[in-house]
Design an enzyme around this catalytic site. Sequence first.
Site, PDB file in Angstrom:
ATOM      1  CG  ASP A  66      -1.879   1.126   1.178  1.00 29.70           C
ATOM      2  OD1 ASP A  66      -2.390   1.589  -0.046  1.00 29.70           O
ATOM      3  OD2 ASP A  66      -2.721   1.136   2.100  1.00 29.70           O
ATOM      4  N   GLY A  67       0.412   2.502  -0.979  1.00 29.94           N
ATOM      5  CA  GLY A  67       1.092   3.599  -0.525  1.00 29.94           C
ATOM      6  C   GLY A  67       1.496   4.173  -1.906  1.00 29.94           C
TER       7      GLY A  67
ATOM      8  CB  SER B 225      -8.189  -5.415  -4.196  1.00 31.24           C
ATOM      9  OG  SER B 225      -8.718  -4.151  -4.407  1.00 31.24           O
ATOM     10  CB  THR B 226     -12.512  -7.473  -6.358  1.00 36.16           C
ATOM     11  OG1 THR B 226     -12.651  -7.356  -5.138  1.00 36.16           O
ATOM     12  CG2 THR B 226     -12.286  -9.048  -7.088  1.00 36.16           C
TER      13      THR B 226
ATOM     14  CG  ASN C 204      -7.281  -2.064  -6.380  1.00 28.23           C
ATOM     15  OD1 ASN C 204      -6.138  -2.752  -6.071  1.00 28.23           O
ATOM     16  ND2 ASN C 204      -7.437  -1.178  -5.440  1.00 28.23           N
ATOM     17  CG  PHE C 205     -11.741  -4.216 -11.665  1.00 24.88           C
ATOM     18  CD1 PHE C 205     -11.095  -4.246 -12.748  1.00 24.88           C
ATOM     19  CD2 PHE C 205     -11.540  -5.280 -10.697  1.00 24.88           C
ATOM     20  CE1 PHE C 205     -10.634  -5.203 -13.249  1.00 24.88           C
ATOM     21  CE2 PHE C 205     -10.752  -6.303 -11.094  1.00 24.88           C
ATOM     22  CZ  PHE C 205     -10.288  -6.484 -12.467  1.00 24.88           C
TER      23      PHE C 205
ATOM     24  NE  ARG D 298      -3.230  -1.539   4.000  1.00 23.30           N
ATOM     25  CZ  ARG D 298      -4.623  -1.532   3.655  1.00 23.30           C
ATOM     26  NH1 ARG D 298      -5.151  -2.561   3.966  1.00 23.30           N
ATOM     27  NH2 ARG D 298      -5.036  -0.653   2.808  1.00 23.30           N
TER      28      ARG D 298
ATOM     29  CB  THR E 210      -6.330  -7.824   6.724  1.00 26.99           C
ATOM     30  OG1 THR E 210      -7.710  -8.072   7.347  1.00 26.99           O
ATOM     31  CG2 THR E 210      -5.448  -7.817   8.080  1.00 26.99           C
TER      32      THR E 210
END
Length: 257
Positions: free
Chosen positions: A32-33, A77-78, A80-81, A203, A210
Site C-alpha cells: 500500500d502507498g 484487488s476487486t 481496485n476496479f 501492510r 487487512t
Amino acid sequence: MRKPGQVLESFYERRILGQCRHIPDHIAIIQDGNRRYAKERGIDVAIGHRMGAEKTNMVLEWARDIGVRHLTLYCFSTENFNRSEYEQNELFKLFTEKAMETLEDERVHENRIRFQMVGDRDLVPEDLLKRIEKVEEVTKNYNNFTINLALAYGGRNEILHATKSILNDIERGVLTPEDITEDLINAHLYHGMNIPPVDLIIRTGDDKRTSNFLPWLANGNESAVYFCAPYWPVFRKIDLLRGIRVFSNRVDSSYLP
C-alpha cells in the site's frame, strides 16, 4: 565504499535478524502507498506504481535470502476496479511488462522460482492473462520459492467461487454435504493451488486493516500481522525484518504455559 548510514542500517538489519528465532514459511504483503507516495511528491501515479514494482523485486530477493518459502503479493484487488480507467490501464500494462520480464529473468530459472496467480481470471484483461498463464506454465515445476500474485483478488469473492464450485459438485452427485471438510474447501480455493496457510501479513502505508486479503488462509490461521508506516516504494529490509520479528515473538509466546 558504503556511507555511514548504510553501515549502521546493515548492522541494525543483522541485529533484528538475530532476534528472529523463527522464520515464517509464508508471508503475505499488502503493498500500500504507491499512489500517496506519488501524489505527495507531485509525480504521476503511474510512476509511483512503477517505483513500487521495483521495490517488489528487491523484497522478493530479501525474503528468499532470509528463508521464506512462499510470498503472496496483493497486486490488484476487486475493489481496485473502481479506480480510474487511466490508472487501471497503466497498472495492467505494468503487470504485462513484468510478466514478460519474468520469463527472461535468469534468476527465476536458476533459483527455481514458481509464479502463480490467485484471483478472478475472468476479470483480468485477456492479453495480461495469457502472459501470466505462460509464466505459470514455464515455472510450474519450480519448487524452491513460490510467488503468488493476488490479482483481481477479493477474499469474499474467492470464498464465493469456492462455495459455488462445491455446490455444483453436490448437484452433479460428485460430492455429498457430508464430504465438506476444511481440506475440501482448501482444494476449491485458489484454483486448487494448495497454498499453505499465511504465517505473517505485512501492510505498508500506515493503514491498519487487512482489506479482504486471504481471509481463509490468514485470518483462519490467526496469522501475525505487522502494520508499518512507510509507503511501499520506500519499504526497507529493516521493515521486513521487523515484521518477521513480530511473527517470531508470537511463536515464542505461544510456547509459554
